[in-house]
Design a protein around this motif. Sequence first.
Motif, mmCIF file in Angstrom:
data_model
loop_
_atom_site.group_PDB
_atom_site.id
_atom_site.type_symbol
_atom_site.label_atom_id
_atom_site.label_comp_id
_atom_site.label_asym_id
_atom_site.label_seq_id
_atom_site.Cartn_x
_atom_site.Cartn_y
_atom_site.Cartn_z
ATOM 1 N N VAL A 182 0.789 -1.229 -0.051
ATOM 2 C CA VAL A 182 0.231 -0.140 0.073
ATOM 3 C C VAL A 182 1.000 1.177 -0.051
ATOM 4 C CG1 VAL A 182 -1.838 1.319 1.294
ATOM 5 C CG2 VAL A 182 -1.938 -1.220 1.086
ATOM 6 N N ALA A 183 0.331 2.196 -0.932
ATOM 7 C CA ALA A 183 1.412 3.434 -1.153
ATOM 8 C C ALA A 183 1.546 4.124 0.335
ATOM 9 C CB ALA A 183 0.644 4.114 -2.107
ATOM 10 N N PRO A 184 2.254 4.992 0.884
ATOM 11 C CA PRO A 184 2.283 5.540 1.869
ATOM 12 C C PRO A 184 1.331 6.876 1.954
ATOM 13 C CG PRO A 184 4.383 5.648 1.132
ATOM 14 C CD PRO A 184 3.661 4.744 0.385
ATOM 15 N N HIS A 185 1.015 7.421 3.052
ATOM 16 C CA HIS A 185 0.153 8.599 2.752
ATOM 17 C C HIS A 185 1.105 9.923 2.249
ATOM 18 C CE1 HIS A 185 -2.107 12.134 4.259
ATOM 19 N NE2 HIS A 185 -1.038 12.777 4.588
ATOM 20 N N ALA A 186 2.165 9.984 2.602
ATOM 21 C CA ALA A 186 3.030 10.984 1.693
ATOM 22 C C ALA A 186 4.440 10.552 1.508
ATOM 23 C CB ALA A 186 3.102 12.137 2.582
ATOM 24 N N PRO A 187 4.710 9.592 0.450
ATOM 25 C CA PRO A 187 5.990 9.484 0.157
ATOM 26 C C PRO A 187 6.925 10.601 0.010
ATOM 27 C CG PRO A 187 4.354 8.959 -1.679
ATOM 28 C CD PRO A 187 3.560 9.285 -0.433
ATOM 29 N N MET A 188 8.021 10.353 0.408
ATOM 30 C CA MET A 188 8.830 11.779 0.470
ATOM 31 C C MET A 188 10.253 11.285 0.251
ATOM 32 S SD MET A 188 9.271 14.310 3.523
ATOM 33 C CE MET A 188 7.423 14.695 3.174
ATOM 34 N N VAL A 189 10.842 12.203 -0.369
ATOM 35 C CA VAL A 189 12.456 12.140 -0.588
ATOM 36 C C VAL A 189 12.961 13.516 0.060
ATOM 37 C CG1 VAL A 189 12.310 10.507 -2.830
ATOM 38 C CG2 VAL A 189 12.424 13.291 -3.098
ATOM 39 N N VAL A 190 14.362 13.257 0.308
ATOM 40 C CA VAL A 190 15.121 14.549 0.919
ATOM 41 C C VAL A 190 16.344 14.627 0.156
ATOM 42 C CG1 VAL A 190 15.880 15.554 3.008
ATOM 43 C CG2 VAL A 190 14.006 14.055 3.233
ATOM 44 N N GLU A 225 0.443 5.550 -7.113
ATOM 45 C CA GLU A 225 -0.041 6.269 -6.014
ATOM 46 C C GLU A 225 1.338 6.948 -5.550
ATOM 47 O OE1 GLU A 225 -2.186 4.046 -3.437
ATOM 48 O OE2 GLU A 225 -4.039 4.015 -4.595
ATOM 49 N N CYS A 226 2.242 6.524 -5.291
ATOM 50 C CA CYS A 226 3.501 6.903 -5.040
ATOM 51 C C CYS A 226 4.016 8.072 -5.573
ATOM 52 C CB CYS A 226 4.713 5.871 -4.694
ATOM 53 S SG CYS A 226 4.623 4.755 -3.369
ATOM 54 N N ARG A 227 4.237 7.903 -7.067
ATOM 55 C CA ARG A 227 4.273 9.030 -7.965
ATOM 56 C C ARG A 227 3.426 10.212 -7.741
ATOM 57 N NH1 ARG A 227 5.178 12.713 -9.818
ATOM 58 N NH2 ARG A 227 5.849 13.355 -12.202
ATOM 59 N N THR A 243 9.433 18.323 11.709
ATOM 60 C CA THR A 243 9.522 18.805 10.598
ATOM 61 C C THR A 243 8.869 18.011 9.314
ATOM 62 O OG1 THR A 243 11.447 20.211 10.854
ATOM 63 C CG2 THR A 243 10.947 19.604 8.768
ATOM 64 N N LEU A 244 9.505 16.511 9.518
ATOM 65 C CA LEU A 244 8.789 15.762 8.501
ATOM 66 C C LEU A 244 7.462 15.344 8.520
ATOM 67 C CD1 LEU A 244 11.668 12.937 8.582
ATOM 68 C CD2 LEU A 244 11.241 14.720 6.908
ATOM 69 N N HIS A 245 6.997 15.525 9.784
ATOM 70 C CA HIS A 245 5.482 15.355 10.060
ATOM 71 C C HIS A 245 4.638 16.642 9.762
ATOM 72 C CE1 HIS A 245 1.786 13.885 11.649
ATOM 73 N NE2 HIS A 245 1.415 14.881 12.309
ATOM 74 N N ARG A 246 4.913 17.708 9.685
ATOM 75 C CA ARG A 246 4.679 18.881 8.982
ATOM 76 C C ARG A 246 4.659 18.787 7.666
ATOM 77 N NH1 ARG A 246 8.249 23.250 11.494
ATOM 78 N NH2 ARG A 246 7.102 24.775 10.123
ATOM 79 N N ALA A 247 5.553 18.331 6.741
ATOM 80 C CA ALA A 247 5.902 18.129 5.540
ATOM 81 C C ALA A 247 4.766 17.250 4.845
ATOM 82 C CB ALA A 247 7.193 17.830 5.098
ATOM 83 N N THR A 248 4.302 16.249 5.594
ATOM 84 C CA THR A 248 3.357 15.462 5.143
ATOM 85 C C THR A 248 1.880 16.024 5.206
ATOM 86 O OG1 THR A 248 2.850 14.515 7.387
ATOM 87 C CG2 THR A 248 4.435 13.469 6.222
#
Length: 490
Positions: free
Chosen positions: A88-96, A155-157, A224-229
Amino acid sequence: METPRSVGEASTTNFVAARPSATTDDAVTKRGCGLANLRWVGLDKEELRRRLAMPEYLRLAMRDCIKRKDSTAIPDHLLLPGGAAADVAPHAPMVVFINPKSGGRHGPVLKERLQQLMTEEQVFDLTEVKPHEFVRYGLACLETIAAKGDECARECRERMRIMVAGGDGTVGWVLGCLGELHKDGKTHIPPVGVIPLGTGNDLSRSFSWGGSFPFAWRSAMKRTLHRATMGPVARLDSWKIVLSMPSGEVVDPPYSLKPSEETALDQALDAEGDVPPKAKSYEGVFYNYFSIGMDAQVAYGFHNLRNEKPYLAQGPFTNKIIYSSYSCTQGWFCTPCVSNPGLRGLRNIMKIHIKKANCSEWEEILIPKSVRSIVALNLHNYGSGRHPWGNLKPNYLEKRGFVEAHCDDGLIEIFGLKQGWHASFVMAELISAKHIAQAAAVRFELRGGDWKDAFLQMDGEPWKQPMKTDYSTFVEIKKVPFQSLMINGE
């Protein structure tokens, strides 16, 4: 230029601009007492990881494609039917992206911390993986897998978000690479948030990510990461620079200024200066500001000093002290009266033409005699959170033909700074800068004479611009037809 306006969630393709609601006195009181941060208490590390981390097979596929520089170089075992069906795709897939050279050089330890909170494959060191490589091969890898019927990859994209740990120049670099997706007709452009590692961090300030790297950074990264989601997405204008010059080379051009095959100057304005038979062209994009004059000269000297002696770059505070000291040695505060008049004002070497909003005609704008630095500003913040344009009253706006400034209004504010003392008062916000114009397009024409070189900068990246006495050098600024997307940290 107020706080950027929210336009919806990252996964939405149709964005509707809306101003943020006014903050109530009660909310301000809570924030002042620290009550607004209660939602961060007990933030679970594993839960955060589940919200950010992509399934392993997608992470590995992206890693391999970037390494091989081929978006189709996906191992067969990562494409097995049914192997992805249960993911399942995560709620907010992220790269840094991390720039280890920014600010106080916190990059290496920050990279390790982020890999603990996310995954190793979703954290990129910009000295190893460039943003355009991620766009061309990483995002394209997800699209390749999605085209084979993988809903998780699709969905990740579509939900992808990006954080940039660096200064304004680094953020602009990433935004510029993402801009290629607009040119390719892509519909899902990842929005960008900021972990401020630079000296000024005005892009970070403008989108509520703060002006400096937090002291208690290990615990702050989770917040910070949580705010970003969760953060809403806002729009940001970007501005294209076309530089046309006679034969010669730009000295130490910034990475965002690239050679161009054609000179794309607006032909609606005839060049008053003698146009060289053969011109060399460069193109670039900026998001915060572009400037010409003494401020760029000081920035150029500081930039070279820091590169020659990197041990001086111990953090934003140290950088600002060295920067201020360096500006005192460049003649900005005190130019001897015996000096050539060409050293004391930009009007001796430059002309400005602008296009106003909803107007197709160019008009010349006179440069005040005493101005030694001219800035074209897109954001509200400049010079580490200062507001040189000021909060102008409605009567003054109407009198000058200006409108209230925003970073997504298609207009850019042009102001001047006189000597260093004037700039100091402006930076202290005791006075406003010298208002020159508000425009939808700008053209600067530079002609050598008393000056052999001019100094220019965009988004904190300075360079030395050689000038000729026989031919003019032109710098034209126009709005990019698409807007960048930023995550608002509020």
